[in-house]
Motif scaffolding. Structure first.
Motif, PDB file in Angstrom:
ATOM      1  N   ALA A 186      -2.417   5.279   0.684  1.00 11.04           N
ATOM      2  CA  ALA A 186      -2.612   4.880  -0.712  1.00 11.04           C
ATOM      3  C   ALA A 186      -1.265   4.645  -1.396  1.00 11.04           C
ATOM      4  CB  ALA A 186      -3.414   5.942  -1.463  1.00 11.04           C
ATOM      5  N   SER A 187      -0.320   5.556  -1.175  1.00 13.02           N
ATOM      6  CA  SER A 187       0.951   5.407  -1.876  1.00 13.02           C
ATOM      7  C   SER A 187       1.728   4.190  -1.370  1.00 13.02           C
ATOM      8  CB  SER A 187       1.797   6.679  -1.767  1.00 13.02           C
ATOM      9  OG  SER A 187       1.989   7.010  -0.429  1.00 13.02           O
ATOM     10  N   GLN A 188       1.601   3.866  -0.088  1.00 10.32           N
ATOM     11  CA  GLN A 188       2.243   2.637   0.407  1.00 10.32           C
ATOM     12  C   GLN A 188       1.605   1.412  -0.231  1.00 10.32           C
ATOM     13  OE1 GLN A 188       1.637   3.583   4.603  1.00 10.32           O
ATOM     14  NE2 GLN A 188       3.817   3.272   4.991  1.00 10.32           N
ATOM     15  N   ALA A 189       0.268   1.428  -0.317  1.00 11.66           N
ATOM     16  CA  ALA A 189      -0.441   0.282  -0.901  1.00 11.66           C
ATOM     17  C   ALA A 189       0.012   0.066  -2.342  1.00 11.66           C
ATOM     18  CB  ALA A 189      -1.949   0.496  -0.848  1.00 11.66           C
ATOM     19  N   GLU A 205       2.498  -7.598   3.618  1.00 10.23           N
ATOM     20  CA  GLU A 205       3.532  -8.506   4.148  1.00 10.23           C
ATOM     21  C   GLU A 205       3.030  -9.938   4.341  1.00 10.23           C
ATOM     22  OE1 GLU A 205       6.782  -7.858   5.289  1.00 10.23           O
ATOM     23  OE2 GLU A 205       6.705  -5.860   4.364  1.00 10.23           O
ATOM     24  N   GLU A 206       1.809 -10.069   4.915  1.00  9.22           N
ATOM     25  CA  GLU A 206       1.314 -11.424   5.198  1.00  9.22           C
ATOM     26  C   GLU A 206       0.643 -12.060   3.986  1.00  9.22           C
ATOM     27  OE1 GLU A 206      -0.333  -8.082   6.337  1.00  9.22           O
ATOM     28  OE2 GLU A 206      -1.673  -9.540   5.453  1.00  9.22           O
ATOM     29  N   GLY A 207       0.763 -11.428   2.830  1.00  8.98           N
ATOM     30  CA  GLY A 207       0.189 -12.041   1.628  1.00  8.98           C
ATOM     31  C   GLY A 207      -1.210 -11.545   1.301  1.00  8.98           C
ATOM     32  N   GLY A 208      -1.777 -10.687   2.178  1.00 11.41           N
ATOM     33  CA  GLY A 208      -3.116 -10.145   1.905  1.00 11.41           C
ATOM     34  C   GLY A 208      -3.079  -9.034   0.861  1.00 11.41           C
ATOM     35  N   LEU A 209      -4.268  -8.630   0.413  1.00 14.33           N
ATOM     36  CA  LEU A 209      -4.377  -7.555  -0.576  1.00 14.33           C
ATOM     37  C   LEU A 209      -4.870  -6.288   0.122  1.00 14.33           C
ATOM     38  CD1 LEU A 209      -6.073  -9.499  -3.518  1.00 14.33           C
ATOM     39  CD2 LEU A 209      -3.688  -9.479  -2.767  1.00 14.33           C
ATOM     40  N   PHE A 210      -4.450  -5.138  -0.385  1.00 14.76           N
ATOM     41  CA  PHE A 210      -4.866  -3.892   0.243  1.00 14.76           C
ATOM     42  C   PHE A 210      -6.278  -3.499  -0.195  1.00 14.76           C
ATOM     43  CE2 PHE A 210      -0.149  -3.374   0.365  1.00 14.76           C
ATOM     44  CZ  PHE A 210      -0.039  -3.386   1.752  1.00 14.76           C
ATOM     45  N   LEU A 239       1.332   6.464 -11.207  1.00 11.77           N
ATOM     46  CA  LEU A 239       0.944   6.352  -9.797  1.00 11.77           C
ATOM     47  C   LEU A 239       2.049   5.680  -9.001  1.00 11.77           C
ATOM     48  CD1 LEU A 239      -2.767   5.143 -10.199  1.00 11.77           C
ATOM     49  CD2 LEU A 239      -1.930   7.499  -9.952  1.00 11.77           C
ATOM     50  N   LEU A 240       2.677   4.674  -9.602  1.00 12.96           N
ATOM     51  CA  LEU A 240       3.684   3.901  -8.875  1.00 12.96           C
ATOM     52  C   LEU A 240       4.962   4.704  -8.648  1.00 12.96           C
ATOM     53  CD1 LEU A 240       4.233   0.972  -7.752  1.00 12.96           C
ATOM     54  CD2 LEU A 240       5.619   0.688  -9.779  1.00 12.96           C
ATOM     55  N   ILE A 283      -3.591  -7.530  -8.396  1.00 13.13           N
ATOM     56  CA  ILE A 283      -3.596  -7.470  -6.942  1.00 13.13           C
ATOM     57  C   ILE A 283      -3.196  -6.071  -6.473  1.00 13.13           C
ATOM     58  CG2 ILE A 283      -3.236  -9.918  -6.485  1.00 13.13           C
ATOM     59  CD1 ILE A 283      -0.242  -9.413  -6.302  1.00 13.13           C
ATOM     60  N   ASN A 284      -2.554  -5.280  -7.325  1.00 11.51           N
ATOM     61  CA  ASN A 284      -2.148  -3.931  -6.924  1.00 11.51           C
ATOM     62  C   ASN A 284      -3.344  -2.979  -6.964  1.00 11.51           C
ATOM     63  OD1 ASN A 284      -1.053  -1.273  -6.773  1.00 11.51           O
ATOM     64  ND2 ASN A 284       0.944  -2.113  -7.333  1.00 11.51           N
ATOM     65  N   TRP A 285      -3.568  -2.261  -5.888  1.00  7.21           N
ATOM     66  CA  TRP A 285      -4.688  -1.328  -5.818  1.00  7.21           C
ATOM     67  C   TRP A 285      -4.631  -0.289  -6.953  1.00  7.21           C
ATOM     68  CZ3 TRP A 285      -9.379  -1.095  -4.416  1.00  7.21           C
ATOM     69  CH2 TRP A 285     -10.032   0.136  -4.391  1.00  7.21           C
ATOM     70  N   GLY A 286      -3.421   0.025  -7.372  1.00  7.12           N
ATOM     71  CA  GLY A 286      -3.254   0.992  -8.458  1.00  7.12           C
ATOM     72  C   GLY A 286      -3.726   0.468  -9.817  1.00  7.12           C
ATOM     73  N   ARG A 287      -3.991  -0.827  -9.886  1.00 11.21           N
ATOM     74  CA  ARG A 287      -4.586  -1.405 -11.093  1.00 11.21           C
ATOM     75  C   ARG A 287      -6.109  -1.334 -11.024  1.00 11.21           C
ATOM     76  NH1 ARG A 287      -2.622  -5.891 -14.102  1.00 11.21           N
ATOM     77  NH2 ARG A 287      -4.708  -6.004 -14.981  1.00 11.21           N
ATOM     78  N   LEU A 288      -6.628  -1.633  -9.840  1.00 12.50           N
ATOM     79  CA  LEU A 288      -8.090  -1.686  -9.695  1.00 12.50           C
ATOM     80  C   LEU A 288      -8.738  -0.313  -9.772  1.00 12.50           C
ATOM     81  CD1 LEU A 288      -8.945  -4.242  -6.911  1.00 12.50           C
ATOM     82  CD2 LEU A 288      -9.731  -4.219  -9.260  1.00 12.50           C
TER      83      LEU A 288
END
Ligand SMILES: *Cc1c(COP(=O)(O)O)cnc(C)c1O
Length: 501
Positions: free
Chosen positions: A15-18, A25-30, A126-127, A233-238
């Motif tokens: 979670a903390s890495q996400a 890296e490849e442009g995908g979302l966690f 969180l960040l 796009i950041n999981w910490g927002r969702l």
């Protein structure tokens, strides 16, 4: 709990890495590998807790490499009565109109008067904790592309937060005067704000390109810095957004509007698809939701997608009176596609490649069937938005902002077309005072004053509703930021402001 990238299952992060990384890296979302599931018994326990208690339980289940203390600290610092006006940061206003039962979930009582505060007041906590766990003492450089509300909410959340620096890009002609003024007057030593000569999608694409530019990333690394994202796009927002759907349901139960276990519908004014996606996660965790009503303005790319299965961004871009929804590339849809394909990273990567290379993609019948099962899409132009604000005010004595009005209008269309009268939770996403011109014009026949703050005062005088204090105080503040740049200049502007050209 671990997280995968929507474009590669081989990517597995904590979670903390996400949260620290923002985007893969490849442009995908966690995306989380599995979801916590709540029974009705667990829902009733949530209903017995207050907002902060609900947030700690739900966020704790996702942030498995955070300690309980770290989560408590973050939640308690973010959702204070001082910042949100009461211990319940998002109260509900109930409207019964004929047979329709609407519950307007007011997500805009925070410091910047838009729903983005619900996530952006907690994201910095969180960040910074995520950075400490994953990146040692590196400084987080937050880049934000905004259609107006995210920028201000992110600036307000991150201002003077140790170990961070934040830069916001907004479309020069794509935000309301109040939004512009909110950003131009931002305080804080670690903030900067730049207008770009382009629309929101240009700003978002520009930021994404900087994030994935290896040369720029290396320059940052050499200077002990790391990019991160405060966009949805950041999981910490969702994640913080999932909380308020559970909390609203609990409040509806506690306030006698529904019984525990009853299904509700959820209607959301949608741009980047973050808010409505959070509700979809909540349903998949056990929240009883029957249907998601996805409301768009004239930029109705999502309406067409839900109805036809084809996502086509090659169309006219409209600048509307609901600017936070003026978006043709809804980033978070990628996460929905991942879940609707049961985690098929190759298929998702294919759709996203087609979108970026050809400007469109069409999903297969299996995905389309699932999409239609859960979602109903509709849209509303400016004229009908104004009409809806006017009618809501006249008939229900409720003052809605332009975005919320889009959702109410589309919900009306849904109810009329389907006859479905399930009680519906409607996300009310901004204070009407952020869009004073359009809202005042909708509730008065008199000529409008020229000046933005005169309009704000006139709206308050006309409706007897209070001006949110942070908006009222903007009048007195000095503008600090007035630079603009071309989209191509964004990388240089970023490096320049960090002093590492
Ligand atoms: C950001 C925003 C939206 C759109 O939300 P998404 O999560 O991007 O779909 C709607 N209304 C307001 C007021 C907003 O600020």
């Amino acid at each position: 709990m671990k997280y995968n990238s929507t474009r590669s299952k081989k990517t597995v992060v904590t979670a903390s890495q996400a949260i620290a990384q923002g985007i893969s890296e490849e442009g995908g979302l966690f995306v989380p590998q599995e979801l916590p599931k709540y029974s009705l018994e667990e829902l009733s326990l949530l209903a017995a807790a207050d907002y902060r208690g609900r947030a700690k339980k739900i966020m704790g289940d996702y942030l498995s490499d955070f300690t309980a203390d770290e989560i408590s600290e973050s939640v308690d610092a973010a959702y204070t009565a001082e910042k949100f006006g009461s211990d319940n940061p998002c109260p509900i206003s109930y409207i019964e109109s004929g047979d329709k039962k609407m519950s307007l979930l007011e997500l805009w009582h925070g410091p910047t008067s838009a729903f983005k505060d619900m996530a952006l007041q907690i994201l910095p906590h969180l960040l910074t904790k995520s950075m400490k766990k994953t990146a040692g003492d590196k400084k987080a450089v937050i880049l934000v592309a905004t259609s107006g509300d995210t920028g201000k909410a992110a600036l307000e959340g991150f201002k003077d937060v140790d170990g961070t620096s934040i830069m916001v890009f907004y479309p020069v002609d794509g935000v309301s005067p109040m939004q512009k003024r909110q950003m131009a007057t931002q305080k804080g030593e670690n903030v900067s704000v730049v207008a770009i000569k382009g629309n929101f999608d240009d700003a978002q694409t520009g930021v994404k390109k900087i994030f994935t530019n290896t040369e720029i990333k290396k320059k940052l690394a050499d200077n002990n810095m790391l990019f991160s994202s405060a966009n949805s796009i950041n999981w910490g927002r969702l994640l913080p957004q999932i909380v308020y759907y559970f909390s609203a349901y609990c409040d509806m139960v506690n306030e006698g509007k529904i019984n525990l276990g009853d299904k509700i519908n959820v209607a959301v004014p949608t741009g980047n698809f973050g808010n409505i996606l959070a509700a979809f996660y909540a349903m998949n965790m056990g929240l009883p939701v029957a249907k998601f009503i996805c409301a768009s303005n004239s930029n109705n790319v999502l309406t067409d997608f839900i109805r036809t299965g084809t996502y086509d961004r090659k169309r006219h871009f409209y600048t509307t009176i609901s600017p936070s929804m003026d978006i043709l590339v809804s980033s978070n849809l990628e996460r929905l596609l991942y879940h609707l394909t049961d985690g098929n990273d190759e298929r998702v990567a294919g759709f996203m490649k087609a979108l970026s290379e050809e400007g469109s993609y069409t999903v297969d019948a299996d995905i389309k069937a699932k999409l239609e099962k859960y979602f109903w899409g509709g849209c509303c132009d400016d004229e009908n938005t104004v009409k809806t604000i006017s009618e809501l005010y006249k008939n229900e004595n409720y003052l809605a902002d332009t975005h919320t009005a889009v959702a109410v209008n589309v919900y009306d269309q849904y109810a009329a077309e389907t006859g479905d009268l399930t009680p519906t939770l409607i996300a009310s996403t901004a204070s009407p005072y952020k869009f004073a011109k359009a809202v005042l014009g909708a509730v008065t026949d008199e000529a409008l004053p020229e000046d933005e703050f005169a309009m704000v005062d006139a709206l308050s005088a006309k409706t007897g509703t209070p001006v949110p204090a942070p908006l009222a105080s903007l009048k007195e503040l000095k503008e600090r930021f007035d630079t603009s740049c071309e989209v191509e200049e964004m990388p240089g502007v970023v490096l320049g402001s960090l002093g590492i050209v």
